[in-house]
Write an enzyme that holds these catalytic residues in place. Structure first.
Site, PDB file in Angstrom:
ATOM      1  N   ASN A 137     -17.735  11.755   3.897  1.00 23.91           N
ATOM      2  CA  ASN A 137     -17.287  13.009   3.274  1.00 23.91           C
ATOM      3  C   ASN A 137     -17.316  14.075   4.352  1.00 23.91           C
ATOM      4  OD1 ASN A 137     -17.017  12.008   0.674  1.00 23.91           O
ATOM      5  ND2 ASN A 137     -19.096  12.576   0.059  1.00 23.91           N
TER       6      ASN A 137
ATOM      7  N   CYS B 213      -8.062   4.657   1.494  1.00 28.64           N
ATOM      8  CA  CYS B 213      -8.717   4.460   2.799  1.00 28.64           C
ATOM      9  C   CYS B 213      -7.968   5.245   3.871  1.00 28.64           C
ATOM     10  CB  CYS B 213      -8.653   2.983   3.194  1.00 28.64           C
ATOM     11  SG  CYS B 213      -9.407   1.860   2.044  1.00 28.64           S
TER      12      CYS B 213
ATOM     13  N   TYR C 114      -8.043 -14.182   3.626  1.00 29.55           N
ATOM     14  CA  TYR C 114      -6.728 -13.700   4.089  1.00 29.55           C
ATOM     15  C   TYR C 114      -6.727 -13.203   5.532  1.00 29.55           C
ATOM     16  CZ  TYR C 114      -8.894  -9.176   3.199  1.00 29.55           C
ATOM     17  OH  TYR C 114      -9.736  -8.087   3.221  1.00 29.55           O
TER      18      TYR C 114
ATOM     19  N   ASP D 188       0.836  -1.210   0.000  1.00 29.48           N
ATOM     20  CA  ASP D 188       0.000   0.000   0.000  1.00 29.48           C
ATOM     21  C   ASP D 188       0.868   1.256   0.000  1.00 29.48           C
ATOM     22  OD1 ASP D 188      -2.014  -1.851   0.355  1.00 29.48           O
ATOM     23  OD2 ASP D 188      -2.923  -0.864   2.091  1.00 29.48           O
TER      24      ASP D 188
ATOM     25  N   HIS E 170     -17.125   9.309   0.195  1.00 25.56           N
ATOM     26  CA  HIS E 170     -16.182   8.740  -0.786  1.00 25.56           C
ATOM     27  C   HIS E 170     -14.839   8.326  -0.186  1.00 25.56           C
ATOM     28  CE1 HIS E 170     -19.170  10.912  -3.094  1.00 25.56           C
ATOM     29  NE2 HIS E 170     -18.833  10.187  -4.143  1.00 25.56           N
TER      30      HIS E 170
ATOM     31  N   GLU F  35      -3.896   0.492  -1.955  1.00 19.19           N
ATOM     32  CA  GLU F  35      -3.204  -0.669  -2.511  1.00 19.19           C
ATOM     33  C   GLU F  35      -2.577  -0.364  -3.877  1.00 19.19           C
ATOM     34  OE1 GLU F  35      -6.541  -0.568  -2.012  1.00 19.19           O
ATOM     35  OE2 GLU F  35      -7.183  -2.241  -0.726  1.00 19.19           O
TER      36      GLU F  35
HETATM   37  C1  LIG Z   1      -6.626  -0.767   1.998  1.00 22.09           C
HETATM   38  C2  LIG Z   1      -6.727  -2.190   2.347  1.00 22.09           C
HETATM   39  O1  LIG Z   1      -5.931  -3.056   2.007  1.00 22.09           O
HETATM   40  C3  LIG Z   1      -7.866  -2.592   3.190  1.00 22.09           C
HETATM   41  O2  LIG Z   1      -8.048  -3.964   3.011  1.00 22.09           O
HETATM   42  C4  LIG Z   1      -7.553  -2.364   4.627  1.00 22.09           C
HETATM   43  O3  LIG Z   1      -6.349  -2.916   4.880  1.00 22.09           O
HETATM   44  P1  LIG Z   1      -6.119  -4.238   5.681  1.00 22.09           P
HETATM   45  O4  LIG Z   1      -7.271  -5.185   5.567  1.00 22.09           O
HETATM   46  O5  LIG Z   1      -4.857  -4.735   5.018  1.00 22.09           O
HETATM   47  O6  LIG Z   1      -5.906  -3.783   7.107  1.00 22.09           O
HETATM   48 MG   LIG Z   2      -7.376  -5.085   1.647  1.00 20.84          MG
HETATM   49 MG   LIG Z   3      -4.390  -4.264   3.070  1.00 18.65          MG
END
Ligand SMILES: CC(=O)[C@@H](O)COP(=O)(O)O
Ligand SMILES: [Mg+2]
Ligand SMILES: [Mg+2]
Length: 247
Positions: free
Chosen positions: A122, A69, A111, A44, A166, A204
């Site tokens: 928002n 995120c 996973y 990420d 968003h 990501e």
């Molecule tokens: C942005 C992401 O990957 C989302 O899945 C949150 O991250 P994670 O599940 O790796 O904590």
């Molecule tokens: Mg993820």
């Molecule tokens: Mg992740």
């Protein structure tokens, strides 16, 4: 004297790579954060929410391509009343049986035991919420409201933010990286080590050729080509344990 030399003594126990990542985050710069082989095995883009600019949002959507995120630490999420989205949906199934079959349940994720998604928001000063400047504003305001909350100010999340929106918020596990090893918890662990606001943006990296998560080797190469520190979950956990023992 290298940059790492002026860190305090406990910080010097961290690996050189972690020290570089901490310095970069403290300067409000982007780093690359890989979770774990056998988990998502994703890298990420990661940056402090308080430092994000519209140009960073553009960079994440163009070069990373995943979901932008905002991870918030558990204490702040609790203070702000941010629920886990799965809990909201489960409650909603009381009046909508259709949702019952949709809401995430144990074993759904290949996973991890559960997702970290909270609500999508928002800031109320945004217009549509999606342009780079709108998302940067929402992200910055999330960092700001957590700063105010952790400083003891009484805040009302709903008076500043609306949902749906968003920007996906992510709620870190209470036990942080000892409970869950996603970028949600790993990025917050790095924020705590760095002594910055525990509100972090993660996005990501996807492969433009095949649409899958970018291979770790390619993400590392992107880091080299763009002078970005690349850190892995295991080294974050090791540094977090050192940091925790010095608290
Ligand atoms: C942005 C992401 O990957 C989302 O899945 C949150 O991250 P994670 O599940 O790796 O904590
Ligand atoms: Mg993820
Ligand atoms: Mg992740």
């Amino acid at each position: 004297m290298s940059e790492c030399d002026n860190m305090d003594s406990s910080a010097k126990a961290y690996s050189k790579n972690i020290q570089k990542a901490i310095k970069a985050l403290q300067r409000g710069e982007m780093i690359l954060l890989f979770d774990l082989e056998g988990r998502e095995a994703e890298t990420d883009f990661t940056i402090a929410a308080n430092a994000v600019t519209p140009e960073d949002v553009r960079w994440m959507r163009k070069d990373a391509g995943g979901l932008i995120c905002v991870a918030l630490d558990s204490e702040a999420s609790e203070e702000l009343g941010l629920p886990f989205m799965a809990d909201v949906m489960r409650e909603a199934t009381q009046c909508s049986t259709a949702l019952h079959k949709i809401v995430e349940k144990g074993g759904d994720l290949k996973y991890d035991s559960r997702s970290s998604f909270s609500i999508w928001v928002n800031h109320r000063d945004t217009r549509t919420g999606i342009p780079d400047n709108d998302r940067a504003l929402t992200i910055n305001k999330l960092g700001e409201i957590v700063d105010r909350t952790l400083a003891g100010e009484e805040v009302h999340f709903g008076s500043e933010f609306r949902t749906p929106g968003h920007v996906a918020t992510l709620r870190a596990a209470k036990g942080l990286v000892h409970e869950r090893m996603g970028q949600t918890e790993l990025s917050i662990a790095l924020a705590k080590i760095a002594g910055i606001t525990p509100v972090m943006v993660v996005c990501e990296m996807l492969d433009d050729e095949n649409g899958r998560a970018l291979e770790k080797t390619d993400a590392k190469q992107y880091g080299k080509d763009n002078d970005l520190v690349f850190v892995e979950g295991e080294e974050v956990v090791e540094a977090y344990d050192i940091w925790l023992s010095s608290q």
